[in-house]
Design an enzyme around this catalytic site. Sequence first.
Site, mmCIF file in Angstrom:
data_model
loop_
_atom_site.group_PDB
_atom_site.id
_atom_site.type_symbol
_atom_site.label_atom_id
_atom_site.label_comp_id
_atom_site.label_asym_id
_atom_site.label_seq_id
_atom_site.Cartn_x
_atom_site.Cartn_y
_atom_site.Cartn_z
ATOM 1 N N LYS A 178 49.942 32.757 39.415
ATOM 2 C CA LYS A 178 50.022 32.997 40.846
ATOM 3 C C LYS A 178 47.974 32.843 40.674
ATOM 4 O O LYS A 178 47.807 34.654 40.793
ATOM 5 C CB LYS A 178 49.992 34.685 40.503
ATOM 6 C CG LYS A 178 50.523 34.723 41.721
ATOM 7 C CD LYS A 178 49.962 34.849 42.790
ATOM 8 C CE LYS A 178 48.936 36.323 42.744
ATOM 9 N NZ LYS A 178 48.179 36.416 44.149
ATOM 10 N N CYS A 288 31.388 37.695 39.565
ATOM 11 C CA CYS A 288 31.176 38.637 38.285
ATOM 12 C C CYS A 288 30.507 38.733 37.559
ATOM 13 O O CYS A 288 29.798 39.929 37.384
ATOM 14 C CB CYS A 288 32.426 38.730 37.633
ATOM 15 S SG CYS A 288 32.871 37.510 35.979
ATOM 16 N N GLU A 390 30.259 47.860 41.881
ATOM 17 C CA GLU A 390 30.534 46.212 42.586
ATOM 18 C C GLU A 390 30.456 46.659 43.767
ATOM 19 O O GLU A 390 31.751 46.631 44.785
ATOM 20 C CB GLU A 390 31.539 45.787 41.466
ATOM 21 C CG GLU A 390 31.602 44.581 41.334
ATOM 22 C CD GLU A 390 32.551 43.480 40.972
ATOM 23 O OE1 GLU A 390 33.826 44.062 41.131
ATOM 24 O OE2 GLU A 390 32.398 42.342 40.220
HETATM 25 N N1 LIG Z 1 35.397 39.129 33.985
HETATM 26 C C1 LIG Z 1 35.757 38.287 34.453
HETATM 27 O O1 LIG Z 1 35.173 37.219 34.051
HETATM 28 C C2 LIG Z 1 35.614 37.577 36.285
HETATM 29 C C3 LIG Z 1 35.801 36.787 36.502
HETATM 30 C C4 LIG Z 1 34.961 36.311 38.005
HETATM 31 C C5 LIG Z 1 36.118 37.528 39.365
HETATM 32 N N2 LIG Z 1 35.785 39.107 38.432
HETATM 33 C C6 LIG Z 1 36.183 40.068 39.284
HETATM 34 O O2 LIG Z 1 37.406 39.603 40.743
HETATM 35 C C7 LIG Z 1 36.664 40.581 41.420
HETATM 36 C C8 LIG Z 1 37.418 40.159 42.965
HETATM 37 O O3 LIG Z 1 38.357 38.865 42.769
HETATM 38 P P1 LIG Z 1 39.674 38.945 43.765
HETATM 39 O O4 LIG Z 1 38.944 39.879 44.551
HETATM 40 O O5 LIG Z 1 40.607 38.347 43.879
HETATM 41 O O6 LIG Z 1 40.270 39.979 42.140
HETATM 42 P P2 LIG Z 1 41.237 41.182 42.945
HETATM 43 O O7 LIG Z 1 41.626 42.113 41.638
HETATM 44 O O8 LIG Z 1 41.359 41.466 44.705
HETATM 45 O O9 LIG Z 1 42.468 39.922 42.892
HETATM 46 C C9 LIG Z 1 43.216 39.414 41.563
HETATM 47 C C10 LIG Z 1 43.981 38.540 42.008
HETATM 48 O O10 LIG Z 1 45.314 39.855 41.712
HETATM 49 C C11 LIG Z 1 46.490 40.150 42.378
HETATM 50 N N3 LIG Z 1 46.435 40.995 42.524
HETATM 51 C C12 LIG Z 1 46.088 42.337 43.165
HETATM 52 N N4 LIG Z 1 47.231 42.897 42.876
HETATM 53 C C13 LIG Z 1 47.984 42.687 42.112
HETATM 54 C C14 LIG Z 1 48.948 43.434 41.598
HETATM 55 N N5 LIG Z 1 48.772 45.155 41.805
HETATM 56 N N6 LIG Z 1 49.833 43.120 40.307
HETATM 57 C C15 LIG Z 1 49.266 41.923 39.945
HETATM 58 N N7 LIG Z 1 48.144 40.864 40.889
HETATM 59 C C16 LIG Z 1 47.525 41.196 41.511
HETATM 60 C C17 LIG Z 1 45.569 39.097 43.297
HETATM 61 O O11 LIG Z 1 46.261 38.425 44.442
HETATM 62 C C18 LIG Z 1 44.492 38.022 42.902
HETATM 63 O O12 LIG Z 1 45.531 36.734 42.555
HETATM 64 C C19 LIG Z 1 35.463 41.576 41.681
HETATM 65 O O13 LIG Z 1 35.292 42.480 41.320
HETATM 66 C C20 LIG Z 1 34.828 40.675 40.479
HETATM 67 O O14 LIG Z 1 34.412 40.811 39.496
HETATM 68 C C21 LIG Z 1 35.678 39.215 37.533
HETATM 69 N N1 LIG Z 2 34.937 33.185 33.043
HETATM 70 C C1 LIG Z 2 33.829 32.589 33.291
HETATM 71 C C2 LIG Z 2 33.003 32.943 34.263
HETATM 72 C C3 LIG Z 2 33.331 34.200 34.996
HETATM 73 C C4 LIG Z 2 32.899 33.882 36.166
HETATM 74 C C5 LIG Z 2 33.001 35.160 36.974
HETATM 75 O O1 LIG Z 2 32.333 35.544 38.740
HETATM 76 C C6 LIG Z 2 33.614 31.188 32.883
HETATM 77 O O2 LIG Z 2 32.767 30.806 32.197
HETATM 78 O O3 LIG Z 2 34.309 31.126 31.537
#
Ligand SMILES: NC(=O)c1ccc[n+]([C@@H]2O[C@H](COP(=O)([O-])OP(=O)(O)OC[C@H]3O[C@@H](n4cnc5c(N)ncnc54)[C@H](O)[C@@H]3O)[C@@H](O)[C@H]2O)c1
Ligand SMILES: N/C(=C\C=C\C=O)C(=O)O
Length: 486
Positions: A178, A288, A390
């Site tokens: 998804k 992230c 964040e």
């Molecule tokens: N730790 C990591 O490796 C990493 C990497 C990339 C992004 N992020 C984090 O992701 C965030 C940005 O991405 P975003 O805005 O898409 O995040 P988000 O949490 O809003 O959404 C991520 C995904 O989750 C789905 N989703 C949302 N609510 C849900 C629920 N209740 N049940 C199931 N699915 C649900 C969304 O549709 C989307 O596909 C930032 O906080 C960033 O720090 C973390």
């Molecule tokens: N998960 C990874 C990167 C995350 C990027 C976050 O925005 C990766 O490099 O495997």
Amino acid sequence: MKTHQLFIDGTYRDAKSGKTFDKISPATGEKIAVVHEALAEDVNDAVMAADAALKGEWGKMPKAARCDLLMRLADAIQARTPDFIEAEVADTAHTRHFAEKVEIPRGAANFRIFAEMLKHTGGEFYHMDTPDHTGAVNLELHRPKGVIGVISPWNAPFLLMTWKVGPALACGNTVVVKPSEESPYTATLLGEVMNEVGIPKGVYNVIHGFGPGSAGELLTQHPKVSGITFTGETRTGEAIMKQAAVGLRDVSFELGGKNPAIIFADADMDKAIEVTMRSVFANTGQVCLGTERVYVERPVFDEYVSRLKAGAEALKHGGPETPGATIGPLISDEHRRKVLGYYDKARELGAKVVTGGGMPQFNDERQGGFFVDPTIWTGLPEDSAIVKEEIFGPCCHVTPFDTEEEVIAMANDTTYGLSATILTENLSRAHRVGGQIEAGLVWVNSWFLRDLRTSFGGSKSSGIGREGGLHSLEFYTERSNLCMKL
Ligand SMILES: NC(=O)c1ccc[n+]([C@@H]2O[C@H](COP(=O)([O-])OP(=O)(O)OC[C@H]3O[C@@H](n4cnc5c(N)ncnc54)[C@H](O)[C@@H]3O)[C@@H](O)[C@H]2O)c1
Ligand SMILES: N/C(=C\C=C\C=O)C(=O)O
């Protein structure tokens, strides 16, 4: 107008829900696609197709053949790099350079690394003594976990989705993906390549939709889903954990961060600027692992702030069609409003706005895009929301420090624990300080260097579990200990 259908059991089809939603270009604000929204019947079809594939050709395929097929998949992704670049750029307005040099190559690498590891890695074996002295042997066996729900974000859509699908498939599972509602294209396109290389139908399925009350939530609650691997916001992780609790579904979370960069007076300042210009402003701060807090040893504080300001002000706004653009738009108007809300809050809290703090004006198609100013603040206390929460935009707060103990305490004074970067030319200091930072990844004199064999993930509010290399086996397989009396 592009249409993104669901990809279920090897076939593209409209959602039975009859519902669709629009995809808007971050670069221009114009509608660029219609996306089919999966609801209960669609989600069930996808999960049941994945479950059937576990019991069919895929489930019966020898590990070596499975890994060879995934290596061919990696090659096929590489061969279709131009198509994946155009898809990723359309959804995210990333530069083609970023997609070509980072995102798409990592998509291929995310399959290759796990196929190679699984094909060539042995397992654990223990010989034990027994009371009758004939002994026994213990074999640690791994079998696939089952149907894995993969829920991925929009900030690096193809990289982050394949970072989960790669190990899931290498370990013999099947997946229902998804992707974010903001980035449906590359996950949908990957279905074509799966069919091209002969991945059996039902192994890889894609459903589109939102989170609560939509495809995301429904996927996390489906009884045939054995595990949820999720990358996204911390609060979303909390919601998914609750949703997945009934049925005791296992979860692997990569969540938010508020990552520090620590710059000591002995650092190579050119390197410090190069590294933090990327860690703060790359992907318009939508990373992230990116830096939103910078701590600079007092003797070089003014020099650092002045040079980072110059770098930020030299960035050129634009989308993939803007020649020479070096900073793109945020993903959506909603996300821009969130980031601008923090820009306003910083001013209300009395921050010194070194540069930025608003959004640029254009007299061309960029005016409809979701651009904001790259922004640098100083002068706020460590307990302010700007330093604690964040923001996920092209901005950072810079604070001076005087001692190692002080900066380690400030760096660790956060609910997150994802990454950090340290700039120093003193090796023993790098080891001493780096070993005390409470984060999953700590870089020294670098940022975003990624060895896919290493553990990846965050502590505290930044995640649950580690993926990467053999660490992925912990989540994507079920272990059995087979103990045989000799
Ligand atoms: N730790 C990591 O490796 C990493 C990497 C990339 C992004 N992020 C984090 O992701 C965030 C940005 O991405 P975003 O805005 O898409 O995040 P988000 O949490 O809003 O959404 C991520 C995904 O989750 C789905 N989703 C949302 N609510 C849900 C629920 N209740 N049940 C199931 N699915 C649900 C969304 O549709 C989307 O596909 C930032 O906080 C960033 O720090 C973390
Ligand atoms: N998960 C990874 C990167 C995350 C990027 C976050 O925005 C990766 O490099 O495997």
